[in-house]
Design an enzyme around this catalytic site. Structure first.
Site, PDB file in Angstrom:
ATOM      1  N   HIS A 171      -8.065  -3.943  -7.473  1.00 25.91           N
ATOM      2  CA  HIS A 171      -7.807  -3.224  -6.225  1.00 25.91           C
ATOM      3  C   HIS A 171      -9.079  -3.167  -5.377  1.00 25.91           C
ATOM      4  O   HIS A 171      -9.857  -2.215  -5.478  1.00 25.91           O
ATOM      5  CB  HIS A 171      -7.331  -1.802  -6.558  1.00 25.91           C
ATOM      6  CG  HIS A 171      -6.633  -1.105  -5.422  1.00 25.91           C
ATOM      7  ND1 HIS A 171      -5.395  -1.474  -4.953  1.00 25.91           N
ATOM      8  CD2 HIS A 171      -7.005  -0.056  -4.661  1.00 25.91           C
ATOM      9  CE1 HIS A 171      -5.023  -0.683  -3.973  1.00 25.91           C
ATOM     10  NE2 HIS A 171      -6.005   0.195  -3.765  1.00 25.91           N
TER      11      HIS A 171
ATOM     12  N   ARG B 116       0.784  -1.222   0.000  1.00 27.15           N
ATOM     13  CA  ARG B 116       0.000   0.000   0.000  1.00 27.15           C
ATOM     14  C   ARG B 116       0.822   1.280   0.000  1.00 27.15           C
ATOM     15  O   ARG B 116       0.619   2.141  -0.839  1.00 27.15           O
ATOM     16  CB  ARG B 116      -0.952   0.016   1.210  1.00 27.15           C
ATOM     17  CG  ARG B 116      -2.013  -1.046   1.162  1.00 27.15           C
ATOM     18  CD  ARG B 116      -2.924  -0.998   2.365  1.00 27.15           C
ATOM     19  NE  ARG B 116      -3.772   0.186   2.370  1.00 27.15           N
ATOM     20  CZ  ARG B 116      -4.708   0.419   3.289  1.00 27.15           C
ATOM     21  NH1 ARG B 116      -4.912  -0.450   4.255  1.00 27.15           N
ATOM     22  NH2 ARG B 116      -5.430   1.504   3.238  1.00 27.15           N
TER      23      ARG B 116
ATOM     24  N   TYR C 289     -18.478  13.100 -13.279  1.00 30.61           N
ATOM     25  CA  TYR C 289     -18.421  14.275 -14.141  1.00 30.61           C
ATOM     26  C   TYR C 289     -17.137  14.376 -14.941  1.00 30.61           C
ATOM     27  O   TYR C 289     -17.105  14.988 -15.993  1.00 30.61           O
ATOM     28  CB  TYR C 289     -18.589  15.555 -13.308  1.00 30.61           C
ATOM     29  CG  TYR C 289     -19.894  15.643 -12.571  1.00 30.61           C
ATOM     30  CD1 TYR C 289     -21.110  15.651 -13.257  1.00 30.61           C
ATOM     31  CD2 TYR C 289     -19.919  15.714 -11.182  1.00 30.61           C
ATOM     32  CE1 TYR C 289     -22.312  15.730 -12.573  1.00 30.61           C
ATOM     33  CE2 TYR C 289     -21.115  15.793 -10.486  1.00 30.61           C
ATOM     34  CZ  TYR C 289     -22.308  15.797 -11.192  1.00 30.61           C
ATOM     35  OH  TYR C 289     -23.501  15.870 -10.513  1.00 30.61           O
TER      36      TYR C 289
END
Length: 888
Positions: free
Chosen positions: A124, A78, A168
């Site tokens: 993931h 990570r 968006y």
């Protein structure tokens, strides 16, 4: 069931313990003494099937194991980047998923939500916001030196504005990101199963340029953190090529081509020592300063224009902080702040007041805002899955090893493909040479397998060649096709020879790496943005204070203040003065002197102790303010007052301080002995019980010492009459006093100077120092002014020059500033003239001498600091004169 469990969990004898349980007890007997010893048992399932196995475990060991597993997961999977491609798993998965889905630079932008969905669903299994935030950062040109994602829409700003929602915005891979993924389909890297083993993902990307240094990385793992700054793409490639050509090159040689980090927001790195430390040891501290420009406006005022800000500084918060500092009056020099950001830049424009000094304001901004920040470099990365702090050479060495592996594996892949194709072409040519017989064999065979076998047997072909011949189209039988096959085979044989040479020659592999990286440099390199300046000094308080002359006043009641010397206007002799300070009843100004804000102030107390402060540490107040009680600044004892003040920026050993006491004692001590500070003060001179310190002056060899008494007598003697003594001594007799008289002070006379004497009622005169005869130390002296009841006692004597000015204060706080040239020059034993019009109830209390228009000879003396052309406010003076006329 509960009864059975209680019975099963009772302590067992040693014979009933398993070997594993015995081992645990032996390893941790102290824990075993407090823990019951359960034994493993199978609990029956709800449906009669096999249930859960209960195993014994010590809580401490279980916590240790679980925490180690968690921490390793965070470290490896990570928080830390791989040294080879410079990517954390989430970055790598985003790039790979976008490439697999076809969101490449040659294709239209796709919705960000689609990319996030692909990454979460395939590779993931974490939160969508974490993936989207990572992708957003990879598209921000102010976060990444070389952005890897080409964003379309609102992807945030340097002001701290967040990106629009993923539904968006749109995104695709940037062109430079394709260089990280190039040759991924040629078996250049290993693949590993995804989280559910339904797909495969690369464990590392080919990374055809050193992405870890180019874009940097930041992450906090468990017990460790990484913070690698970004660099210039072209410079990193040049450093890598230098390392390839000369593996033994030094850090200094690498820094010639890659001088330091190159942040996407520009700014200035102050000094190269932190860079060198980071490159050599993997850890270093950088000081990053905003790029500012000082401009002059048409109105004659100054502006500070902030062009670039340090990396990762939120511009909007910076503006808010500036506003807070102005509102809290910590930056009173600023009159206005403009946000000048537009499509050309992110300028912040700071307007300064007329009297402000831009450099001082800049120092304050660097001190109190994020216009100057620190960047702690920790070059930590995963090397073969293990976190290591690496030097620059080690970084480049691991990257080069990765590229050697990539080129070798790619070459092997291409060699295998070329050999397979050449093998097929050789079969085609055999078939064309014997086409009639091949056709006959095929027509005479019942099945494909039979035909393949007969072809292999007849022409010594391989199975693949025979299969290719069987699938060959009839148009390949033309003469033109044969020529093409021969040309292709010749070209393949050249490639095969080249590939074999590459695999056999490591230097050729290095040349390929350099050639391909230089090609990337030509396509994507940009000029350096961050400048590397000289090392910044630690900003201390003194750097934030303008160097200017201040008038400092100390009252008899112990109030002190400072204010700019230009506050007081020059007046003609005999003027009534202006109100200089509002005082308490029965209080009056005892000391007045002028000094630079950067000078040390030595406060000598009446009890013979010395305290040290900087002038800027004294409280600044208005002209009418009383000031601050000096006991709040100095640890004075009860009854202890300030007798003398010396301003000095240095403490030379060959210059001396001359002390004088009320009983006429003097002492000469080297200044170097007073260049130290103690909270409760130092002993400056030893005094008798009924004596007090009245004056301290700086003296040099050859100086003449003038002492006067309240009886109106003065004595002049050479400073050599008093031998140097230590700090903690009493001294010798300087002037012999008649009964009831006390010594007034001590002055240092130089050639051409005059002695100004002043009585309590403002009468005085100037007399050349040469008119006073040289005497030996310890005499009574000669008369210096005719004493009368109207004039009062002699109150002050000062050495002055023709171009000096004197500032006279009365006990009621009235101040007069007049030129020395306007005071009558008279003989030694004469009457004198009125210098200050003193009220019947008032008395002169203090006199200070200022230098106008030139440097003072003793420029560090407290009451002989030079003033650079003090300007007179003509309008205010005219107004005061009119008021004075009306009163008269």
């Amino acid at each position: 069931m509960s009864e059975q469990n209680n019975e099963d969990l009772t302590p067992r004898s040693d014979e009933e313990l398993t070997d594993e349980q015995k081992g645990l007890e032996e390893a941790a007997p102290e824990q075993a003494a407090f823990v019951e010893r359960p034994h493993g048992q199978i609990i029956e399932g709800a449906n009669g099937g096999e249930g859960t196995v209960v195993r014994s475990a010590y809580l401490g060991k279980e916590m240790q194991t679980s925490f180690l597993e968690y921490s390793m997961s965070v470290i490896v999977s990570r928080a830390l980047p791989d040294v080879r491609d410079g990517l954390k798993p989430v970055h790598r998965r985003i790039l790979y998923a976008m490439n697999e889905s076809g969101y490449t630079p040659s294709r239209p932008h796709m919705k960000s939500a689609r990319t996030v969905g692909d990454v979460i669903g395939k590779y993931h299994p974490h939160g969508d916001s974490a993936v989207y935030d990572t992708m957003v950062r990879m598209a921000q040109p102010f976060s990444m030196r070389v952005p890897l994602v080409d964003g379309h829409g609102n992807f945030g700003s340097i002001d701290g504005d967040s990106a629009a929602a993923m539904r968006y915005t749109e995104a695709r891979l940037d062109k430079v990101a394709m260089e990280l993924l190039r040759d991924l389909d040629k078996e250049t890297v290993d693949f590993q199963p995804n989280f559910d083993e339904s797909l495969e993902e690369p464990s590392v990307l080919p990374a055809r340029f050193p992405n870890l240094l180019v874009n940097g990385s930041a992450g906090i793992a468990v017990g460790m953190a990484t913070n690698i700054p970004p660099h210039n793409l072209g410079e990193v490639i040049d450093a890598t090529c230098l390392m390839l050509r000369n593996p033994d090159c030094t850090t200094e040689e690498l820094m010639e081509v890659m001088p330091g980090p190159d942040f996407p927001t520009g700014a200035i790195i102050m000094g190269s020592q932190g860079i060198r430390d980071a490159y050599e040891t993997g850890r270093g501290s950088l000081s990053i300063r905003a790029k500012c420009e000082i401009k002059e406006t048409k109105q004659g005022k100054s502006q500070i224009v902030i062009r670039e800000i340090p990396y990762q500084v939120n511009r909007q918060r910076l503006l808010e902080k500036l506003g807070e500092l102005v509102h809290e009056k910590k930056l009173p020099e600023i009159s206005n702040i403009h946000d000048g950001a537009d499509r050309h830049g992110i300028d912040i424009i700071i307007d300064l007041k007329q009297s402000a000094i831009p450099e001082v304001v800049l120092n304050k901004l660097y001190k109190h805002t994020q216009l100057q920040v620190g960047f702690g470099v920790i070059m930590l990365a995963l090397v073969d899955g293990v976190p290591r702090v690496l030097s620059l050479k080690e970084f480049l060495g691991h990257y080069i090893a990765h590229q050697e592996d990539v080129i070798t594996r790619r070459t092997k892949f291409e060699l295998t493909k070329a050999e397979e194709r050449a093998h097929i072409l050789e079969g085609y040519l055999v078939a064309l040479d014997h086409i009639d017989e091949v056709i006959s064999i095929i027509r005479g065979s019942d099945t494909d397998a039979q035909a393949s076998g007969r072809l292999q047997e007849r022409f010594s072909l391989s199975e693949k060649q025979a299969e290719a011949i069987l699938q060959m189209r009839l148009r390949r039988l033309t003469g033109m096709e044969r020529v093409k096959l021969e040309e292709e085979l010749a070209e393949l044989r050249e490639k095969i020879d080249y590939f074999r040479r590459v695999l056999a020659d490591r230097s050729l592999v290095h040349q390929i790496i350099m050639d391909e990286m230089n090609e990337i440099k030509e396509r994507f390199n940009t000029p350096r943005r961050t400048k590397i300046g000289s090392a910044a000094k630690d900003i201390n308080v003194e750097d934030l204070i303008a160097d200017e002359n201040m008038v400092v006043t100390v009252t008899k009641a112990g109030y002190i203040k400072r204010l700019p010397v230009a506050t007081y206007r020059s007046q003609k002799r005999g003027g009534k003065g202006t109100q200089g300070v509002n005082l308490k009843d029965n209080d009056y100004v005892d000391h007045i002197f002028v000094a630079s804000t950067h000078a040390y102030m030595l406060f000598f107390s009446s009890k013979g102790k010395v305290y040290r402060l900087k002038v800027y540490e004294l409280p600044e107040a208005s002209r009418h303010a009383r000031g601050t009680a000096i006991v709040n600044l100095l640890p004075l004892e009860k009854g202890e007052t300030i007798a003398a003040v010396i301003a000095s920026k240095d403490f030379p050993e060959d210059e001396y301080l001359m002390f004088a006491t009320a009983q006429g004692m003097v002492k000469k001590t080297s200044m170097a002995l007073y260049d130290r500070t103690r909270k409760d003060g130092l002993i400056a001179i030893n005094l008798k019980d009924d004596d007090r310190l009245i004056a301290v002056k700086r003296v040099s060899p050859g100086d003449k010492v003038l002492m006067a008494s309240t009886a109106g007598k003065a004595i002049k003697w050479d400073e050599s009459e008093a031998r140097p003594m230590g700090r903690d001594t009493m001294g010798v007799r300087g002037i012999n006093l008649p009964a009831g008289a006390t010594a007034l002070g001590l002055e240092i006379a130089h050639e051409g100077s005059c002695l100004l004497v002043l009585t309590e009622k403002g009468y005085g005169k100037r007399t050349l120092a040469e008119e006073y005869p040289d005497q030996h130390r310890g005499g009574q002296g000669v008369f210096t002014i005719n004493m009368t009841a109207k004039k009062g006692l002699l109150i002050e004597t000062k050495i002055v020059d023709e171009d000096d000015e004197v500032m006279i204060m009365s006990e009621e706080g009235v101040v007069v500033r007049t030129a020395v040239s306007g005071i009558t020059m008279q003989g030694r034993s004469t009457q004198g003239v009125r210098i200050m019009n003193v009220a019947d109830s008032d008395k002169v209390s203090a006199v200070a001498v200022t230098k106008k228009g030139k440097k003072a000879r003793k420029k560090d003396a407290a009451d002989e600091i030079d003033l650079d052309e003090i300007e007179t406010d003509d309008a205010a003076e005219a107004e005061d004169s009119a008021a004075d006329t009306a009163e008269e």
